[in-house]
Every structure is written in structure tokens, then in C-alpha cells.
Design a protein around this motif. Sequence first.
Motif, short mmCIF file in Angstrom:
data_model
loop_
_atom_site.label_atom_id
_atom_site.label_comp_id
_atom_site.label_asym_id
_atom_site.label_seq_id
_atom_site.Cartn_x
_atom_site.Cartn_y
_atom_site.Cartn_z
N PHE A 1 0.87 -1.18 0.00
CA PHE A 1 0.00 0.00 0.00
C PHE A 1 0.90 1.23 0.00
CE2 PHE A 1 0.65 -1.41 4.40
CZ PHE A 1 1.25 -0.29 4.94
N SER A 2 0.33 2.37 -0.29
CA SER A 2 1.07 3.62 -0.14
C SER A 2 0.16 4.65 0.52
CB SER A 2 1.57 4.14 -1.48
OG SER A 2 0.47 4.42 -2.32
N VAL A 3 0.78 5.54 1.28
CA VAL A 3 0.02 6.54 2.01
C VAL A 3 -0.01 7.82 1.18
CG1 VAL A 3 -0.01 7.95 4.10
CG2 VAL A 3 0.50 5.52 4.26
N ARG A 4 -1.20 8.39 1.02
CA ARG A 4 -1.38 9.58 0.18
C ARG A 4 -1.73 10.78 1.03
NH1 ARG A 4 -2.81 7.21 -4.80
NH2 ARG A 4 -1.79 5.16 -4.83
N GLU A 5 -1.44 11.92 0.49
CA GLU A 5 -1.77 13.17 1.19
C GLU A 5 -3.29 13.35 1.30
OE1 GLU A 5 0.72 17.14 1.51
OE2 GLU A 5 1.36 15.15 0.96
N ILE A 6 -3.74 13.84 2.45
CA ILE A 6 -5.14 14.26 2.58
C ILE A 6 -5.15 15.75 2.27
CG2 ILE A 6 -7.04 14.63 4.22
CD1 ILE A 6 -6.24 11.99 5.56
N GLU A 7 -5.76 16.11 1.15
CA GLU A 7 -5.67 17.50 0.70
C GLU A 7 -6.79 18.36 1.24
OE1 GLU A 7 -5.38 16.63 -3.43
OE2 GLU A 7 -3.33 15.90 -3.13
N GLY A 8 -6.56 19.66 1.17
CA GLY A 8 -7.61 20.62 1.52
C GLY A 8 -7.89 20.73 3.00
N ARG A 9 -6.94 20.34 3.82
CA ARG A 9 -7.11 20.41 5.27
C ARG A 9 -5.97 21.21 5.87
NH1 ARG A 9 -11.69 18.13 7.64
NH2 ARG A 9 -12.54 16.73 6.10
N PRO A 10 -6.24 21.95 6.95
CA PRO A 10 -5.12 22.52 7.68
C PRO A 10 -4.29 21.37 8.28
CG PRO A 10 -7.19 22.86 8.88
CD PRO A 10 -7.54 22.22 7.57
N VAL A 11 -3.03 21.62 8.50
CA VAL A 11 -2.19 20.59 9.13
C VAL A 11 -1.60 21.12 10.43
CG1 VAL A 11 -1.61 19.40 6.97
CG2 VAL A 11 -0.14 21.27 7.78
N THR A 12 -1.26 20.21 11.32
CA THR A 12 -0.64 20.60 12.59
C THR A 12 0.85 20.86 12.35
OG1 THR A 12 0.05 18.37 13.21
CG2 THR A 12 -2.23 19.00 13.74
N GLY A 13 1.55 21.23 13.41
CA GLY A 13 2.99 21.47 13.30
C GLY A 13 3.75 20.25 12.79
N PHE A 14 3.19 19.09 13.01
CA PHE A 14 3.78 17.82 12.59
C PHE A 14 3.49 17.54 11.11
CE2 PHE A 14 4.93 14.14 15.61
CZ PHE A 14 5.87 13.62 14.74
N GLY A 15 2.52 18.30 10.56
CA GLY A 15 2.10 18.06 9.19
C GLY A 15 0.91 17.10 9.10
N TRP A 16 0.35 16.71 10.25
CA TRP A 16 -0.80 15.80 10.22
C TRP A 16 -2.06 16.61 9.92
CZ3 TRP A 16 0.31 12.94 15.52
CH2 TRP A 16 1.55 12.31 15.42
N PRO A 17 -2.94 16.09 9.04
CA PRO A 17 -4.16 16.82 8.70
C PRO A 17 -5.11 16.90 9.89
CG PRO A 17 -4.22 14.61 7.78
CD PRO A 17 -2.85 14.79 8.36
N VAL A 18 -5.83 18.01 9.96
CA VAL A 18 -6.82 18.20 11.03
C VAL A 18 -8.18 17.74 10.50
CG1 VAL A 18 -7.93 19.86 12.57
CG2 VAL A 18 -5.49 20.12 11.97
N VAL A 19 -8.67 16.60 11.00
CA VAL A 19 -9.92 16.01 10.51
C VAL A 19 -10.76 15.56 11.70
CG1 VAL A 19 -10.94 14.33 8.91
CG2 VAL A 19 -8.60 15.14 8.52
N PRO A 20 -11.43 16.51 12.35
CA PRO A 20 -12.19 16.16 13.55
C PRO A 20 -13.27 15.12 13.29
CG PRO A 20 -12.07 18.54 13.27
CD PRO A 20 -11.46 17.94 12.06
N GLU A 21 -13.97 15.21 12.15
CA GLU A 21 -15.07 14.27 11.91
C GLU A 21 -14.54 12.85 11.71
OE1 GLU A 21 -13.97 16.54 9.86
OE2 GLU A 21 -14.23 15.98 7.75
N GLY A 22 -13.21 12.71 11.52
CA GLY A 22 -12.62 11.37 11.48
C GLY A 22 -12.80 10.64 12.80
#
Length: 418
Positions: free
Chosen positions: A289-310
Motif C-alpha cells: 500500500f502507499s500513504v497519500r496526502e489528505i488534501e484541503g485540510r489545515p495541518v498541525t505542526g507535525f504536518g498531520w491533517p486536522v480532521v475532527p469528523e474522522g
Amino acid sequence: MSTSAHQIEGAAGEREASVWDVFTAEPGRVKDGSTAAVACDHYHRYREDVALLAGLGVDAYRFSVSWPRVNSPGGLDFYDRLVDELCAAGVRPVPTLFHWDLPASLDWLRRDTAARFADYVSVVAGRLGDRVGTWITLNEPAEHTLLGHALGAHAPGRRLLFDALPVAHHQLLAHGLAVQALRAAGAGDIGIANSHGPTWAASGEPADLEAAGFYDTLLNRLFAEPILLGAYPDGLGELMPGDVAADLKVIAEPVDWYGVNYYAPTRVGAPGGADAEYGGLALPAELPFSVREIEGRPVTGFGWPVVPEGLTELLTTFRDRYGDRLPPVVITENGCSYEGLDDQDRIAYLDAHIRALHAALEAGVDVRGYFVWSLMDNFEWAEGCAQRFGLVHVDYETLERTPKASYHWFRDVLRAQR
Ligand code: GBH
């Protein structure tokens, strides 16, 4: 509020070595070259930190007990003092018995480590059990297997890929044996803190759906189903060592609640299309598998996307998948890294995730608790001191603690609830 021993305690000279001390000493393993030898010096400043917890008004505090410290003279005395201090402050102690700092002489590739863990758990429960009601066996065996043994980004730094699967099995077995040991010591409220997140397929193409399903099996089902259902998913049990059927009976020892650490979903596609990193790490191309960017989201200082509804999606998915087999859920970690004392971005993150939690409650998921990661900035593993997850800022030169805007905000949220 939650923390872990290796990330905050320091006083490394006052305990035996863990795999993290060994790993950190190897050049290039930790990004900024920092070590956890002193960290937040919580070992010597725990009274100040308990006062910060009391000032915040939380009713429970999740910390971890360091196995190498318990192995060392006077080590258990520290947790005795900490638990007393918490009780006196009206904060319920919720210890995690393993949060990645394995004694350097032990190895999760060896089955025997699970039995040794249960022995250590009995010792801790015997000493603290009169004041501790709630216990967490392991923190994120998934990440410890994946980052520590499959990919080599965390201690002990092995790159075994799928040959790391016995590490998962032995930790799960250790969990089951620990539940038995805790019950034998009279404990009545036991859970685990597992790392979970929704897996989003990169597209509706069959190859992407298949890759995402496989990733979901590895991150979510592999660590939930042996505990909740007494079975490994998708034939993975055949790849595990030992008498797996007998071990699964131990692993499925009932827990009182199920802990979930949530940070972000992962978008996954067929191999080859990798354009994102997993927690700051480029994944090897040979994975299915490969991990893809989650686009259109703000990211934290770590670069992780902010997805509360997740978080809502994750909790409702678990409820739908496991039904009555899923005990009440506790969010054992949720939080983000950002710079600065006026951390409005952290406030927005936490606010949105607490709302997402309420949405899960409204959808009928039985969620009983929520722990923020983390009380204070700390040693963020391979990132060193560069990623700050705390509601309290720590100056690593002076070790001074300074509450951030998010600390005051969270205190007011808690006050308003009373
Ligand atoms: C936890 O692990 C640990 O329990 C804790 O000790 C640690 O300090 C804390 O989280 C913060 O890191 O790159 O968008 O795909 C979290 C494990 C693994 C969760 C990587 C997020 C990648 C998100 N993390 N994962 S992304």
C-alpha cells in the motif's frame, strides 16, 4: 490529560536503561539530536505538575509507569509518591503499564517478554492497587510494532516489515496476561490504549480499495479483534508464532473499556503512488500500500491533517463493526503539535474534536472519557523536542512551565461542565 514516563520524567541515571536510551544514543535516530535524559524533569518536579493538573480541573490523569524504573531500586517509590500526590489533589490516577520504554535487556520478538510483563504488572498492582482503580495495559502496540520493529523509526530500530508480526502477537499476549494479573490483584477497571484511525481509500479503483482495506486490517482490526472478538482478521493468525488459538483465549480476556488514541485518518492507495509520509517517515516501496496526502485540510505542526469528523467516523465504525462486543470507549489520547504560547490553533483543534466526540455520543456510541495529549511539551520520540503537544509550555533550558492559552481555555471548558 495524558503523558508518558519516557517523554517527561528524565532522571534517566536513576533507573536502568530502556530500548529508547539505547536507540537515542545512536547518531541520527532522533531528528534534533535531543535525548530524554532530562526531558521535563518530571521525576523531580512532579509536585508542580500535579498542581498544574489540579489547576486545570481535570478529574483524571493518564501517565505511564516506566518498567525500567520499577526494576531499579526506589523506582516504585516514585509512583507511590505520584499517586499519593494525585489523590491528595483530587485527580484520579490512570497508569499505563507500558508506553514503549521496554527494559533494554528485553525484546518483544521473544515470547517470554509477555510473561515478564505480567510479573512486573503484578508488582506494580501490588504496590499501587490500594489507590489506583483504573489501569491501562499497553499504549499503541500497533505503533510500537510498526514504527519500532517494522519500519525502524522508533526504538528498537528494526526494519523487519512483515517479520515484525510476532511483536504484535507478543504484545497482545502481554496485554491478556496483564489483564489476568490485574484481576488477580483485585483490579476492577481495565482497558488498553490502541492507536486507531479511519482509513480512506485514495479512489474507488479496486486496487486502491484493496490497499486501503489491507491497511485498515493492519492498523485497526489486527489490534482490536483479538481483544474484542478473540480472533485475528483475514488469516493473519496463521502468521503468528506459538499456540495462537490458546493465546487468543488469553488475549480476549474481557476488558472493562476500550481506549482509542485518535490523531488523524490515513488516506491509502495501491503501492507506487506514495506522495505522503507516515508520521514524518517515507514508507518503503515494497509495502502493498502507499500513504497519500489528505488534501484541503489545515495541518498541525507535525504536518498531520486536522480532521475532527474522522473521530466521529472512527467511533461509529467501531460500534457498527463490533456491536455488543465493543465495551464502553474512552479516548485515551487526542491532541496536536503547534508552536507558541498563544496557541489558538490548538484550541480550535481540541474544540472541534470534542464536538466530534459529542456527535459520536449523539449517534449512540458509549464514550466515557476523553484524555488530551498532552499536559506539557515533552520528548516527542524520533522528533526529539521539536514537536510541542503540551497545554503547558516547557522551556528545556530552565525547565520552567508556562500554561499556554489552550490551558486556560480547557480549564474554562471543564469549569463550565460542572
Ligand atoms: C502517540 O502516538 C503516542 O502514544 C504518544 O507517545 C505520542 O507522543 C503522541 O501520539 C504524539 O505523536 O502522518 O497524518 O498519517 C501517535 C502515533 C503515528 C499517530 C503516526 C499519527 C501519522 C499521522 N501516530 N500517525 S499521518
